[in-house]
Scaffold this active site. Structure first.
Site, PDB file in Angstrom:
ATOM      1  N   GLY A   6       0.812  -1.212   0.000  1.00  0.00           N
ATOM      2  CA  GLY A   6       0.000   0.000   0.000  1.00  0.00           C
ATOM      3  C   GLY A   6       0.842   1.256   0.000  1.00  0.00           C
ATOM      4  O   GLY A   6       1.569   1.521   0.962  1.00  0.00           O
ATOM      5  N   ALA A   9      -1.014   7.229   2.119  1.00  0.00           N
ATOM      6  CA  ALA A   9      -0.379   8.181   3.031  1.00  0.00           C
ATOM      7  C   ALA A   9       0.391   7.479   4.157  1.00  0.00           C
ATOM      8  O   ALA A   9       1.516   7.870   4.486  1.00  0.00           O
ATOM      9  CB  ALA A   9      -1.445   9.112   3.609  1.00  0.00           C
ATOM     10  N   GLY A  11       1.336   4.093   4.359  1.00  0.00           N
ATOM     11  CA  GLY A  11       2.361   3.189   3.817  1.00  0.00           C
ATOM     12  C   GLY A  11       3.613   3.975   3.446  1.00  0.00           C
ATOM     13  O   GLY A  11       4.742   3.586   3.788  1.00  0.00           O
ATOM     14  N   LYS A 177      -9.569   3.589  19.091  1.00  0.00           N
ATOM     15  CA  LYS A 177      -9.426   4.271  17.795  1.00  0.00           C
ATOM     16  C   LYS A 177     -10.743   4.168  17.008  1.00  0.00           C
ATOM     17  O   LYS A 177     -11.178   5.116  16.355  1.00  0.00           O
ATOM     18  CB  LYS A 177      -8.262   3.652  17.008  1.00  0.00           C
ATOM     19  CG  LYS A 177      -7.994   4.288  15.653  1.00  0.00           C
ATOM     20  CD  LYS A 177      -7.444   5.711  15.775  1.00  0.00           C
ATOM     21  CE  LYS A 177      -7.321   6.433  14.461  1.00  0.00           C
ATOM     22  NZ  LYS A 177      -6.216   6.174  13.640  1.00  0.00           N
ATOM     23  N   ASN A 181     -12.891   7.239  15.677  1.00  0.00           N
ATOM     24  CA  ASN A 181     -13.263   7.335  14.263  1.00  0.00           C
ATOM     25  C   ASN A 181     -14.778   7.463  14.059  1.00  0.00           C
ATOM     26  O   ASN A 181     -15.218   8.234  13.207  1.00  0.00           O
ATOM     27  CB  ASN A 181     -12.757   6.111  13.476  1.00  0.00           C
ATOM     28  CG  ASN A 181     -11.284   6.196  13.135  1.00  0.00           C
ATOM     29  OD1 ASN A 181     -10.562   5.212  13.173  1.00  0.00           O
ATOM     30  ND2 ASN A 181     -10.809   7.380  12.795  1.00  0.00           N
ATOM     31  N   ASN A 185     -15.258  10.675  11.902  1.00  0.00           N
ATOM     32  CA  ASN A 185     -15.237  10.467  10.450  1.00  0.00           C
ATOM     33  C   ASN A 185     -16.572  10.662   9.749  1.00  0.00           C
ATOM     34  O   ASN A 185     -16.649  11.426   8.778  1.00  0.00           O
ATOM     35  CB  ASN A 185     -14.626   9.105  10.120  1.00  0.00           C
ATOM     36  CG  ASN A 185     -13.158   9.032  10.501  1.00  0.00           C
ATOM     37  OD1 ASN A 185     -12.702   9.774  11.365  1.00  0.00           O
ATOM     38  ND2 ASN A 185     -12.402   8.154   9.874  1.00  0.00           N
ATOM     39  N   SER A 247     -10.075  10.904   7.003  1.00  0.00           N
ATOM     40  CA  SER A 247      -9.943  10.002   5.847  1.00  0.00           C
ATOM     41  C   SER A 247     -11.303   9.783   5.172  1.00  0.00           C
ATOM     42  O   SER A 247     -11.398   9.735   3.940  1.00  0.00           O
ATOM     43  CB  SER A 247      -9.343   8.677   6.302  1.00  0.00           C
ATOM     44  OG  SER A 247     -10.033   8.193   7.428  1.00  0.00           O
TER      45      SER A 247
HETATM   46  O1  PAF Z   1      -9.414   8.673   9.896  1.00  0.00           O
HETATM   47  C1  PAF Z   1      -8.817   9.713  10.232  1.00  0.00           C
HETATM   48  O2  PAF Z   1      -8.738  10.682   9.514  1.00  0.00           O
HETATM   49  C2  PAF Z   1      -8.097   9.721  11.581  1.00  0.00           C
HETATM   50  O3  PAF Z   1      -8.078   8.431  12.082  1.00  0.00           O
HETATM   51  C3  PAF Z   1      -8.694  10.689  12.602  1.00  0.00           C
HETATM   52  C4  PAF Z   1      -8.316  10.278  14.005  1.00  0.00           C
HETATM   53  C5  PAF Z   1     -10.183  10.822  12.506  1.00  0.00           C
HETATM   54  C6  PAF Z   1      -8.063  12.062  12.456  1.00  0.00           C
HETATM   55  O4  PAF Z   1      -8.381  12.693  11.261  1.00  0.00           O
END
Ligand code: PAF
Length: 305
Positions: A6, A9, A11, A177, A181, A185, A247
């Protein structure tokens, strides 16, 4: 040698930093030339260019494989390389979301599998051109007992990127995490805002609801997080990454496949298992799921409140 699957970003971030400390690195990617220049801008805005060995396949069947593709691509990446992977070769999975290790363990039942999560942030500007946008701890831990003897793999990783730790409770780190997220996200993706904009008062009620529901699910899975602690952690991550796009925000923006199934989808499956009602997370999941139907000019944020 480190074999990194991969060239995204994360990798590339590991590839550049492992090269920096003198490790041998081979990058596995779909669009591969034999050797390529990897351009890396660190947090001090210093730019370095390193020649990196690349190909579409693994180079050998003994050195560790660091899988840095998105959760949605992990299974396919392993299937593609499977005939080149020996039965004792260690595999490290590093991505957002949960649920991939189970799939990889089915495909590679005799391999040591290590799960990892990182708070290092990086932005892929273009092919093999990255910029580090944040630092934070990385945790690795054994997914299966076969991985326990591979603890020392963190030594070069920690030299490459500070604050890399081996932990015995990796599941707890992955869950934390996951809950960060799910709070950040989907909202940043639906409203197309930077992480920092979630600190605005209009998001407070939604974030509180997400956190309440997340804690209900994680408690049922024997995770120790309280609402207060989780809210404090989420607020801290939002502040630290205020200028970043998440992301999932970028995936929606560029109309790419998201990690929805491995973030809120994973949580919804756990909620169903324990018969817990989580309407806010269900709604976020559904909204992101609909993104492929999203048409220009139409607001994806309608009806979430
Ligand atoms: O997925 C992401 O972008 C990151 O894991 C996080 C913690 C939300 C920070 O932008």
């Amino acid at each position: 040698m480190w074999q990194i699957i991969g060239a995204g970003a994360i990798g590339c971030l590991w590839a550049a930093n492992l090269k920096r400390i003198g490790e041998d690195v081979h990058l596995i990617m779909r669009r591969a030339a034999q050797s390529n220049a990897l351009c890396y801008q660190d947090l001090q805005q210093q730019i370095t260019e390193v020649a990196i060995s690349c190909s579409a396949s693994l180079k050998n069947d003994y050195d560790p494989i660091l899988v840095c593709v998105k959760a949605t691509q992990v299974e396919q990446a392993i299937v593609t390389q499977r005939t080149l992977i020996s039965d004792k070769q260690p595999i490290i999975l590093m991505h957002n979301g949960m649920g991939c290790a189970e799939k990889v363990a089915k495909l590679l039942p005799t391999n040591p599998i290590i799960c990892a999560t990182t708070a290092n942030a990086s932005l892929l500007n273009s092919h093999l051109n990255i910029q580090q946008t944040g630092v934070g701890p990385t945790y690795l831990g054994a997914y299966n007992d076969l991985a326990i003897p591979f603890k020392d793999l963190i030594l070069p990783l920690n030299k490459a990127l500070n604050e890399t730790h081996w932990v015995d409770n990796i599941n707890e780190k992955l869950w934390l995490k996951l809950l960060i997220n799910v709070a950040i996200n989907p909202l940043t993706a639906i409203y197309q805002v930077k992480n920092g904009q979630l600190l605005a008062p209009e998001f407070a009620t939604l974030i509180n609801r997400i956190i309440k529901e997340s804690v209900l699910i994680s408690k049922a899975e024997k995770m120790p997080f309280s609402e207060e602690e989780l809210l404090a952690t989420v607020t801290q991550v939002i502040s630290k990454t205020a200028e970043n796009y998440s992301s999932m925000n970028r995936d929606i923006h560029f109309k790419r496949k998201t990690e929805n199934e491995y973030i809120s989808g994973y949580l919804l499956a756990k909620a169903a298992k324990h018969a817990i009602n989580v309407p806010t997370i269900a709604k976020l999941h559904q909204k992101i799921d609909q993104y492929s139907l999203y048409k220009e000019g139409e607001s994806l944020s309608n009806s979430i409140k």
